[in-house]
Design a protein around this motif. Structure first.
Motif: not given
Length: 149
Positions: A45-66
């Protein structure tokens, strides 16, 4: 805290279920082990989404509040770190951020449950309505036969 034991209704006894009556007893030990499959699904999923892991981590933090760091994501995907599993609370956010439901599918696949993508939901609803119509039609036919008899 009171040291007094609670006064239970006389004659009331709690019965326990024998383990053999649990639905899970039909499954082989370890048959629901999905850690490798889930880690592979997350890597894909991380390979196919085209986003960097840092971007994914930032977005997860924003969406979940954790707070989610890139190191946590690396630990979740690492095959060497078996003790680092993906928290279930992150599943919805990971699915939305990556646009891939493969992670949920991998986790549930061996249980017989399935996951539908939003675009598949209409097909499911149509099938459910068709099955309900057939059941209603059978009941209607049975009632008409009873009326005639």
């Amino acid at each position: 805290m009171s040291k007094r034991t609670p006064n239970l209704a006389p004659g009331m006894v709690q019965l326990t279920l024998p383990l053999s009556s649990l639905p899970s007893q039909k499954l082989k030990a370890g048959s629901l082990r999905t850690s490798e499959t889930v880690k592979e699904a997350l890597r894909q999923a991380l390979r196919s989404c085209g986003l960097s892991r840092e971007t994914v981590a930032d977005e997860l933090t924003r969406l979940t509040g954790e707070n989610v760091s890139i190191h946590q994501i690396n630990n979740w995907t690492s095959t060497a770190k078996e003790d680092r599993s993906i928290p279930l609370e992150q599943l919805a956010a990971l699915t939305i951020v990556t646009g891939d439901a493969g992670l949920a599918r991998a986790a549930l696949e061996c249980s017989g449950w399935s996951v539908l993508a939003p675009e598949q939901h209409a097909y499911y609803e149509l099938g459910r309505m068709t099955a309900e119509d057939r059941t209603r039609h059978r009941k209607k036919r049975d009632l008409l036969e009873r009326i005639k008899a």
